[in-house]
Design a protein around this motif. Sequence first.
Motif, PDB file in Angstrom:
ATOM      1  N   SER A 211       0.835  -1.211   0.000  1.00 54.12           N
ATOM      2  CA  SER A 211       0.000   0.000   0.000  1.00 54.12           C
ATOM      3  C   SER A 211       0.863   1.251   0.000  1.00 54.12           C
ATOM      4  N   PHE A 212       1.938   1.255   0.783  1.00 56.77           N
ATOM      5  CA  PHE A 212       2.839   2.405   0.783  1.00 56.77           C
ATOM      6  C   PHE A 212       3.479   2.567  -0.583  1.00 56.77           C
ATOM      7  N   ALA A 213       3.950   1.468  -1.151  1.00 57.44           N
ATOM      8  CA  ALA A 213       4.666   1.523  -2.430  1.00 57.44           C
ATOM      9  C   ALA A 213       3.771   2.033  -3.554  1.00 57.44           C
ATOM     10  N   LEU A 245      10.245  -6.033   1.414  1.00 56.55           N
ATOM     11  CA  LEU A 245      10.626  -4.636   1.224  1.00 56.55           C
ATOM     12  C   LEU A 245      11.276  -4.418  -0.134  1.00 56.55           C
ATOM     13  N   LEU A 246      12.186  -5.328  -0.505  1.00 59.11           N
ATOM     14  CA  LEU A 246      12.902  -5.170  -1.767  1.00 59.11           C
ATOM     15  C   LEU A 246      12.039  -5.507  -2.973  1.00 59.11           C
ATOM     16  N   LYS A 247      10.946  -6.234  -2.745  1.00 61.75           N
ATOM     17  CA  LYS A 247      10.007  -6.524  -3.825  1.00 61.75           C
ATOM     18  C   LYS A 247       9.290  -5.254  -4.271  1.00 61.75           C
ATOM     19  N   TYR A 248       9.019  -4.357  -3.313  1.00 62.36           N
ATOM     20  CA  TYR A 248       8.196  -3.192  -3.609  1.00 62.36           C
ATOM     21  C   TYR A 248       8.958  -1.864  -3.638  1.00 62.36           C
ATOM     22  N   LEU A 249      10.128  -1.797  -3.008  1.00 60.44           N
ATOM     23  CA  LEU A 249      10.804  -0.524  -2.788  1.00 60.44           C
ATOM     24  C   LEU A 249      12.256  -0.573  -3.238  1.00 60.44           C
ATOM     25  N   ASP A 250      12.859   0.594  -3.397  1.00 60.27           N
ATOM     26  CA  ASP A 250      14.274   0.706  -3.731  1.00 60.27           C
ATOM     27  C   ASP A 250      15.085   0.914  -2.462  1.00 60.27           C
ATOM     28  N   PHE A 251      16.161   0.168  -2.348  1.00 59.80           N
ATOM     29  CA  PHE A 251      17.057   0.268  -1.193  1.00 59.80           C
ATOM     30  C   PHE A 251      17.875   1.557  -1.261  1.00 59.80           C
ATOM     31  N   VAL A 282      16.897   2.167   5.219  1.00 67.81           N
ATOM     32  CA  VAL A 282      16.081   3.204   4.593  1.00 67.81           C
ATOM     33  C   VAL A 282      15.798   2.765   3.161  1.00 67.81           C
ATOM     34  N   LEU A 283      14.519   2.856   2.763  1.00 62.65           N
ATOM     35  CA  LEU A 283      14.103   2.522   1.404  1.00 62.65           C
ATOM     36  C   LEU A 283      13.202   3.630   0.878  1.00 62.65           C
ATOM     37  N   LYS A 284      12.975   3.649  -0.423  1.00 65.91           N
ATOM     38  CA  LYS A 284      12.139   4.694  -1.015  1.00 65.91           C
ATOM     39  C   LYS A 284      11.192   4.123  -2.054  1.00 65.91           C
ATOM     40  N   ARG A 285      10.126   4.862  -2.315  1.00 62.70           N
ATOM     41  CA  ARG A 285       9.166   4.474  -3.345  1.00 62.70           C
ATOM     42  C   ARG A 285       9.824   4.499  -4.721  1.00 62.70           C
TER      43      ARG A 285
END
Length: 288
Positions: A211-213, A245-251, A282-285
């Motif tokens: 949902s965040f991603a 986390l890595l499935k949806y976001l960039d490290f 820390v990860l980002k959209r």
Amino acid sequence: HDLHPPPQSTLSPHHRLPIISTPIATMTNTGVKTDEKKQHFDDIYVESTPVPYKTRILDALDYVSDDFNRQMFDAHILPWAAAAAGCPKGSGRELNFVDLCSCFGNTTMATIYGMTYDAIRENWSDETKCRTIQSTRRIPVNVTGIDISQPALDYGKTAGLYDDTICSNLNERSTAEYEQVKKVMGDADILLSTAALVYLDLETIDGIIKSFAEGGDEQKEEGYILVNFLNPFALEKADDTKKILLKYLDFVGSRATRHRRMSELEQRNYPGEEWSLLELWVLKRRTP
């Protein structure tokens, strides 16, 4: 507060600290799932103020991790957030900040208010001081606290830490509150979840992070997550959480630090270990 350039990451996204044991999850009286070898503090979380939390956790266990949470936030998230909010002139927009499994809000105090471990302890040193926060927000944000403890959320709202709250057992995914949480995640600019994901089912984590991603609008805005993983508790689950986390976001970056001293129970369960440790991520959209 000075803004410093991001330090070089000390861990790769696939780094893991040494495995010590395979945990078994148990259910506490409050409905929280926890590693049976990990100390739980249910009686503290139902208190009406954070003073017992300060005395029995922050003080007794040298809970220093919020200093490191603040440093990671300042290095990787605060510069972007300040620019997006138009600081210091306020020419930007108010950001949506979500503290997931927030409890009484000590990590919101560390990141949004820039408070040190010692400053938080002083602020929560008695029943009078804890009623107000002895600092100010560094950036304009709307803070949503999400937790299973209604007393902790009530404290945060009364003290001014939280603007909005959602009380929910997030592992019950058929509830209206869980759907509300997913909506809040989509609208969030910054998501904070520290020393907390270990309590959530993997299905819950997947739904929340997805949902965040995806974001709340057709055009996804830039957004960041600060999370951490405990060692030596639930290490296999931590690896599965990293994959989500890595499935949806960039490290973006990571760091290994101390978390807190182990309780007597934990030291008996993990002979020779004195400190529990953290991996901070820390990860980002992903944006177009």
